[in-house]
Design a protein around this motif. Sequence first.
Motif, PDB file in Angstrom:
ATOM      1  N   GLN A 100      53.556  27.644  35.383  1.00  0.00           N
ATOM      2  CA  GLN A 100      52.418  28.139  34.601  1.00  0.00           C
ATOM      3  C   GLN A 100      51.665  29.271  35.295  1.00  0.00           C
ATOM      4  O   GLN A 100      50.755  29.860  34.729  1.00  0.00           O
ATOM      5  N   GLU A 107      52.383  32.403  36.079  1.00  0.00           N
ATOM      6  CA  GLU A 107      52.450  33.726  35.450  1.00  0.00           C
ATOM      7  C   GLU A 107      51.587  33.788  34.191  1.00  0.00           C
ATOM      8  O   GLU A 107      50.958  34.816  33.914  1.00  0.00           O
ATOM      9  N   LEU A 108      51.527  32.713  33.437  1.00  0.00           N
ATOM     10  CA  LEU A 108      50.672  32.671  32.245  1.00  0.00           C
ATOM     11  C   LEU A 108      49.208  32.876  32.621  1.00  0.00           C
ATOM     12  O   LEU A 108      48.493  33.659  31.995  1.00  0.00           O
ATOM     13  N   LYS A 137      48.460  36.515  33.828  1.00  0.00           N
ATOM     14  CA  LYS A 137      48.318  37.481  32.731  1.00  0.00           C
ATOM     15  C   LYS A 137      47.057  37.238  31.900  1.00  0.00           C
ATOM     16  O   LYS A 137      46.461  38.186  31.396  1.00  0.00           O
ATOM     17  N   SER A 138      46.657  35.996  31.747  1.00  0.00           N
ATOM     18  CA  SER A 138      45.569  35.648  30.822  1.00  0.00           C
ATOM     19  C   SER A 138      44.180  35.617  31.435  1.00  0.00           C
ATOM     20  O   SER A 138      43.199  35.963  30.783  1.00  0.00           O
ATOM     21  N   GLY A 141      45.085  32.733  26.521  1.00  0.00           N
ATOM     22  CA  GLY A 141      45.741  33.545  25.500  1.00  0.00           C
ATOM     23  C   GLY A 141      45.008  34.812  25.189  1.00  0.00           C
ATOM     24  O   GLY A 141      44.032  35.174  25.675  1.00  0.00           O
TER      25      GLY A 141
END
Length: 100
Positions: free
Chosen positions: A29, A31-32, A35-36, A100
């Motif tokens: 998780q 990388e998520l 980025k977010s 997100g």
Amino acid sequence: MLLREIAHARTGDKGNISNISLIVFDQAQYELIRKSITADRVKEWLGKIVKGEVHRYELPQLGAFNFVLYDALDGGVTSSLQLDKHRKTLSSYLLEMPIG
């Protein structure tokens, strides 16, 4: 999905600076979150609490991030009139951020 579903956090302080360590439960998780959850997004999420800059430091080998929040403690623990002078609750509040 909320950040708390894939990570945990801890808050610290020094002078008028607060920091939040954010650590993923599962390295997949990382990388998520990278980025977010940007420094700008954290500053926006915390609103008027953080009067200065927010810097994000990445620790990929640990699956962690450290957010340093400048001018976030109303002058510092010894001079603040806040109930949560150390702002330990900031980590819990950050974990409520949608991803997100």
